[in-house]
Design a protein around this motif. Sequence first.
Motif, PDB file in Angstrom:
ATOM      1  N   UNK A 132       0.852  -1.195   0.000  1.00 55.20           N
ATOM      2  CA  UNK A 132       0.000   0.000   0.000  1.00 55.20           C
ATOM      3  C   UNK A 132       0.882   1.236   0.000  1.00 55.20           C
ATOM      4  N   UNK A 133       0.721   2.091  -0.979  1.00 60.64           N
ATOM      5  CA  UNK A 133       1.512   3.307  -1.063  1.00 60.64           C
ATOM      6  C   UNK A 133       0.966   4.325  -0.064  1.00 60.64           C
ATOM      7  N   UNK A 134       1.874   4.901   0.714  1.00 60.99           N
ATOM      8  CA  UNK A 134       1.475   5.905   1.695  1.00 60.99           C
ATOM      9  C   UNK A 134       1.463   7.277   1.039  1.00 60.99           C
ATOM     10  N   UNK A 135       0.565   8.148   1.504  1.00 60.37           N
ATOM     11  CA  UNK A 135       0.540   9.525   1.019  1.00 60.37           C
ATOM     12  C   UNK A 135       1.719  10.279   1.617  1.00 60.37           C
ATOM     13  N   UNK A 136       1.994  11.450   1.061  1.00 60.82           N
ATOM     14  CA  UNK A 136       3.074  12.278   1.585  1.00 60.82           C
ATOM     15  C   UNK A 136       2.806  12.611   3.053  1.00 60.82           C
ATOM     16  N   UNK A 137       1.554  12.936   3.365  1.00 59.21           N
ATOM     17  CA  UNK A 137       1.182  13.277   4.737  1.00 59.21           C
ATOM     18  C   UNK A 137       1.400  12.092   5.678  1.00 59.21           C
ATOM     19  N   UNK A 138       1.031  10.881   5.242  1.00 56.77           N
ATOM     20  CA  UNK A 138       1.227   9.688   6.066  1.00 56.77           C
ATOM     21  C   UNK A 138       2.719   9.423   6.298  1.00 56.77           C
ATOM     22  N   UNK A 139       3.501   9.577   5.236  1.00 59.21           N
ATOM     23  CA  UNK A 139       4.951   9.403   5.374  1.00 59.21           C
ATOM     24  C   UNK A 139       5.537  10.451   6.319  1.00 59.21           C
ATOM     25  N   UNK A 140       5.082  11.681   6.186  1.00 61.61           N
ATOM     26  CA  UNK A 140       5.531  12.778   7.045  1.00 61.61           C
ATOM     27  C   UNK A 140       5.297  12.418   8.514  1.00 61.61           C
ATOM     28  N   UNK A 141       4.091  11.973   8.823  1.00 62.85           N
ATOM     29  CA  UNK A 141       3.763  11.602  10.209  1.00 62.85           C
ATOM     30  C   UNK A 141       4.563  10.382  10.667  1.00 62.85           C
ATOM     31  N   UNK A 142       4.738   9.410   9.779  1.00 62.21           N
ATOM     32  CA  UNK A 142       5.494   8.207  10.135  1.00 62.21           C
ATOM     33  C   UNK A 142       6.955   8.555  10.427  1.00 62.21           C
ATOM     34  N   UNK A 143       7.528   9.470   9.664  1.00 63.23           N
ATOM     35  CA  UNK A 143       8.915   9.884   9.876  1.00 63.23           C
ATOM     36  C   UNK A 143       9.058  10.611  11.210  1.00 63.23           C
ATOM     37  N   UNK A 144       8.112  11.488  11.519  1.00 70.21           N
ATOM     38  CA  UNK A 144       8.141  12.193  12.804  1.00 70.21           C
ATOM     39  C   UNK A 144       8.033  11.192  13.952  1.00 70.21           C
ATOM     40  N   UNK A 145       7.136  10.223  13.805  1.00 73.13           N
ATOM     41  CA  UNK A 145       6.982   9.215  14.854  1.00 73.13           C
ATOM     42  C   UNK A 145       8.262   8.389  14.998  1.00 73.13           C
ATOM     43  N   UNK A 146       8.849   8.010  13.872  1.00 73.92           N
ATOM     44  CA  UNK A 146      10.099   7.246  13.872  1.00 73.92           C
ATOM     45  C   UNK A 146      11.186   8.026  14.628  1.00 73.92           C
ATOM     46  N   UNK A 147      11.316   9.313  14.316  1.00 70.04           N
ATOM     47  CA  UNK A 147      12.338  10.147  14.964  1.00 70.04           C
ATOM     48  C   UNK A 147      12.034  10.319  16.455  1.00 70.04           C
ATOM     49  N   UNK A 148      10.763  10.503  16.798  1.00 74.03           N
ATOM     50  CA  UNK A 148      10.389  10.627  18.213  1.00 74.03           C
ATOM     51  C   UNK A 148      10.700   9.340  18.974  1.00 74.03           C
ATOM     52  N   UNK A 149      10.409   8.193  18.352  1.00 76.37           N
ATOM     53  CA  UNK A 149      10.674   6.902  18.991  1.00 76.37           C
ATOM     54  C   UNK A 149      12.158   6.722  19.300  1.00 76.37           C
ATOM     55  N   UNK A 150      13.011   7.384  18.539  1.00 79.32           N
ATOM     56  CA  UNK A 150      14.457   7.263  18.724  1.00 79.32           C
ATOM     57  C   UNK A 150      15.047   8.459  19.470  1.00 79.32           C
ATOM     58  N   UNK A 151      14.157   9.276  20.028  1.00 80.50           N
ATOM     59  CA  UNK A 151      14.555  10.439  20.820  1.00 80.50           C
ATOM     60  C   UNK A 151      15.444  11.394  20.024  1.00 80.50           C
ATOM     61  N   UNK A 152      15.155  11.535  18.742  1.00 80.05           N
ATOM     62  CA  UNK A 152      15.950  12.393  17.873  1.00 80.05           C
ATOM     63  C   UNK A 152      15.458  13.840  17.875  1.00 80.05           C
ATOM     64  N   UNK A 153      14.215  14.045  18.268  1.00 80.07           N
ATOM     65  CA  UNK A 153      13.628  15.384  18.236  1.00 80.07           C
ATOM     66  C   UNK A 153      13.552  15.903  19.659  1.00 80.07           C
TER      67      UNK A 153
END
Length: 180
Positions: free
Chosen positions: A73-94
């Motif tokens: 399933x192809x993700x929208x730009x908005x979905x990818x944007x949110x997934x990237x933010x969540x990924x970075x938050x999960x790794x304490x990068x932000x």
Amino acid sequence: MNRLRQVRKQKEITLKEVAEDTGISGDVIGKYEREEREPKKETWIKLADYYCVPVTYLMGLPDGLVQHINKTQVMTFEELHEAIIQWANDRNMIKQDKLTALSQLAKVTEEHGELSAGINKKDEEKIKDSLGDSLVTLIILAQDLNFDLLDCLNKAYNVIKNRKGKVIDGSYIKESDLHE
């Protein structure tokens, strides 16, 4: 295991607030959080939208399954944007401080250097990878600076959408700069 309770607590939202905002009863949300009841697909989507997290994250799906879903399933730009933010938050990068923002800016610069190398070598795979990596680093940098990259992009587009000018030697020159 789903992450409904974890996300709600992280965002410091009460069950009552979720119920009022989503129209789902607090008792039902409590059952979802305790995994006594499984939300329907539409409810998962509604709650993920409400919490601003990917559905797959909220459901607590394992990474391998998430990768499989993403391949099908192809993700929208908005979905990818949110997934990237969540990924970075999960790794304490932000952390939204100057030091991490400067470190992230160095990553942006590094990715742009790799993009330049890919373009110079006409390496299509390197170019695609570097463009994607550049977007990831910019999304994380914007979040670290407490900006929404989609909002920044929208503002930039609104500035250029009616701009007039010419392409000279492969570079776009604004009309106002042509008269100088």
